[in-house]
Design a protein around this motif. Sequence first.
Motif, mmCIF file in Angstrom:
data_model
loop_
_atom_site.group_PDB
_atom_site.id
_atom_site.type_symbol
_atom_site.label_atom_id
_atom_site.label_comp_id
_atom_site.label_asym_id
_atom_site.label_seq_id
_atom_site.Cartn_x
_atom_site.Cartn_y
_atom_site.Cartn_z
ATOM 1 N N ARG A 259 -0.262 -33.623 6.387
ATOM 2 C CA ARG A 259 0.414 -33.916 5.113
ATOM 3 C C ARG A 259 1.908 -33.608 5.221
ATOM 4 N N LYS A 260 2.246 -32.549 5.914
ATOM 5 C CA LYS A 260 3.665 -32.209 6.098
ATOM 6 C C LYS A 260 4.375 -33.306 6.871
ATOM 7 N N GLY A 261 3.692 -33.891 7.843
ATOM 8 C CA GLY A 261 4.275 -34.991 8.610
ATOM 9 C C GLY A 261 4.521 -36.203 7.737
ATOM 10 N N ALA A 262 3.544 -36.541 6.897
ATOM 11 C CA ALA A 262 3.706 -37.687 6.001
ATOM 12 C C ALA A 262 4.853 -37.446 5.031
ATOM 13 N N VAL B 65 5.622 -32.732 13.227
ATOM 14 C CA VAL B 65 4.453 -33.316 13.885
ATOM 15 C C VAL B 65 4.818 -33.803 15.283
ATOM 16 N N SER B 66 3.789 -34.132 16.058
ATOM 17 C CA SER B 66 3.998 -34.649 17.412
ATOM 18 C C SER B 66 4.619 -36.046 17.353
ATOM 19 N N TYR B 67 5.139 -36.478 18.495
ATOM 20 C CA TYR B 67 5.728 -37.821 18.575
ATOM 21 C C TYR B 67 4.681 -38.886 18.250
ATOM 22 N N GLU B 68 3.476 -38.701 18.753
ATOM 23 C CA GLU B 68 2.402 -39.675 18.493
ATOM 24 C C GLU B 68 2.109 -39.780 17.000
ATOM 25 N N SER B 69 2.060 -38.644 16.328
ATOM 26 C CA SER B 69 1.818 -38.653 14.883
ATOM 27 C C SER B 69 2.991 -39.289 14.143
ATOM 28 N N PHE B 70 4.201 -38.992 14.591
ATOM 29 C CA PHE B 70 5.398 -39.589 13.990
ATOM 30 C C PHE B 70 5.317 -41.113 14.079
#
Length: 80
Positions: free
Chosen positions: A21-24, A59-64
């Motif tokens: 959620r923090k990444g979003a 977040v990780s690069y993949e999640s980004f």
Amino acid sequence: MAKDSLLDELEADKANNARSRKGAVAVLSRQEAIKEAMDHGYTLTAIYSILVKKGQMPVSYESFCRLVKKYISNPSKPDN
């Protein structure tokens, strides 16, 4: 024994969901800036690198990349 294992797994899931959620939130709050940088030809790698250096991408690069694809590159259309 199994109860402790289940609780451990549930706590780990809870932590992972909070991170997601923090990444979003991080991507959505910088949506216009990310889109503008992409429109000017900057790669997602370069954009991500700057955001991480500034402490703005948790977040990780993949999640980004997944979040950018979901919310910026191919945003879903609202249901009517």
